[in-house]
Write an enzyme that holds these catalytic residues in place. Sequence first.
Site, PDB file in Angstrom:
ATOM      1  N   ILE A 205       0.868  -1.182   0.000  1.00 41.61           N
ATOM      2  CA  ILE A 205       0.000   0.000   0.000  1.00 41.61           C
ATOM      3  C   ILE A 205       0.904   1.232   0.000  1.00 41.61           C
ATOM      4  CG2 ILE A 205      -1.800   1.292   1.207  1.00 41.61           C
ATOM      5  CD1 ILE A 205      -2.521  -1.249   2.711  1.00 41.61           C
ATOM      6  N   HIS A 206       0.715   2.109  -0.972  1.00 41.11           N
ATOM      7  CA  HIS A 206       1.545   3.313  -0.957  1.00 41.11           C
ATOM      8  C   HIS A 206       0.873   4.547  -1.561  1.00 41.11           C
ATOM      9  CE1 HIS A 206       2.245   2.447  -5.234  1.00 41.11           C
ATOM     10  NE2 HIS A 206       2.646   3.692  -5.340  1.00 41.11           N
ATOM     11  N   ARG A 207      -0.222   4.380  -2.316  1.00 40.16           N
ATOM     12  CA  ARG A 207      -0.808   5.528  -3.010  1.00 40.16           C
ATOM     13  C   ARG A 207      -1.427   6.505  -2.027  1.00 40.16           C
ATOM     14  NH1 ARG A 207      -0.847   5.736  -8.363  1.00 40.16           N
ATOM     15  NH2 ARG A 207      -0.211   3.831  -9.430  1.00 40.16           N
ATOM     16  N   GLN A 208      -1.196   7.791  -2.283  1.00 39.21           N
ATOM     17  CA  GLN A 208      -1.670   8.816  -1.360  1.00 39.21           C
ATOM     18  C   GLN A 208      -3.180   8.807  -1.201  1.00 39.21           C
ATOM     19  OE1 GLN A 208       0.246  12.475  -2.841  1.00 39.21           O
ATOM     20  NE2 GLN A 208       1.375  12.546  -0.931  1.00 39.21           N
ATOM     21  N   ASP A 278      -1.950  -1.563  -4.364  1.00 36.79           N
ATOM     22  CA  ASP A 278      -2.477  -0.401  -5.070  1.00 36.79           C
ATOM     23  C   ASP A 278      -1.433   0.141  -6.057  1.00 36.79           C
ATOM     24  OD1 ASP A 278      -0.655   0.823  -3.385  1.00 36.79           O
ATOM     25  OD2 ASP A 278      -2.128   2.018  -2.294  1.00 36.79           O
TER      26      ASP A 278
END
Length: 356
Positions: A205-208, A278
């Site tokens: 998970i990394h998307r803002q 993501d």
Amino acid sequence: MKRILTIVGARPQFVKAAAVSRSLKQHGIEEILVHTGQHYDANMSEVFFEEMEIPKPAYNLDIHGLNHGAMTGRMLEGIENILLKEQPEALMVFGDTNSTLAGALAASKLHIHVIHVEAGLRSFNRQMPEEINRILTDRISDILFCPTDTAVQNLDNEGFRNFAVQVVQSGDVMLDAALFYAKKAALKSTIIENLGLKEFVLATIHRQENTDDVQKLRQLIEGLNEINRKTPVVLPLHPRTRAILQQNGIELQCRVIDPVGYFDMIRLLQHCQMVVTDSGGVQKEAFFFGKHCITLREQTEWTELVTCGFNTLVGTDKALLMAAFEKAKMNQPDFSINLYGNGHASDIIADTISKA
């Protein structure tokens, strides 16, 4: 063309650049590498250059931690200064980051040819900054290397046949990298043994839009925690995301590890049961290594993976995530289908550039 300047700034771009740089060298093309600094910590940047034996960048702009406008503006200024000094015949960019757009803008305003690797992708979600970056970069590029037939069709639909540009279906350079580095990863990475992993789900998970929205993030973590009660979940987690979870009292029951290098990521992909992510790049990498992917987004630029049944879009809905998880356990799609070329995209790109 015999001299080009290449812009990189984020993990997937290091992977792509590693593949293309080898082919450029074989074709006698001089490459000047510029790192914008967009991903700046050791696990997200330096380790990739070391592992993948990419030449150290000639320039590092060290630009990070800013809002989109400030980051892109400072990159634009820095890249323009380098272009004026180096005077390359062309500038090459990868993907859809702020580094991509800044490089393309700087070169186009100086009337230097722009080469876009991974052109033509569309998620059709203008709320994503990456979508804006890729649309604008495509429009000001001179040579567009598309990874799939769908990407070529997207450009046709937008009228690119009427523009003075060269559109090439090259295949995907990330497949080149995956095939090349999988053998090295088997020799150099011991992450499976070190963590004692057997059956597990790999999650990222990394998307803002997911990490900065506490309600969405809470739903995602609740879903991953529930999956973890059935099959252990391994989650390489950036310190920034970990801090957000702690600040909001969101409890993680998964096995959290630090961000990993490319070789460790390959090994995790090879040994996991499925992937929950993501990330755009990880969706493809899951396919390369024959693993079903559940994508924590409403849209994807890799639409062929969804159409062919290798990828399930669930957004941040916990119920949809669990349903997709249960279905994926029973699903055995045929991963032998050729969606991204034959592993020689980098050679096609270098050959095209050498003749331009």
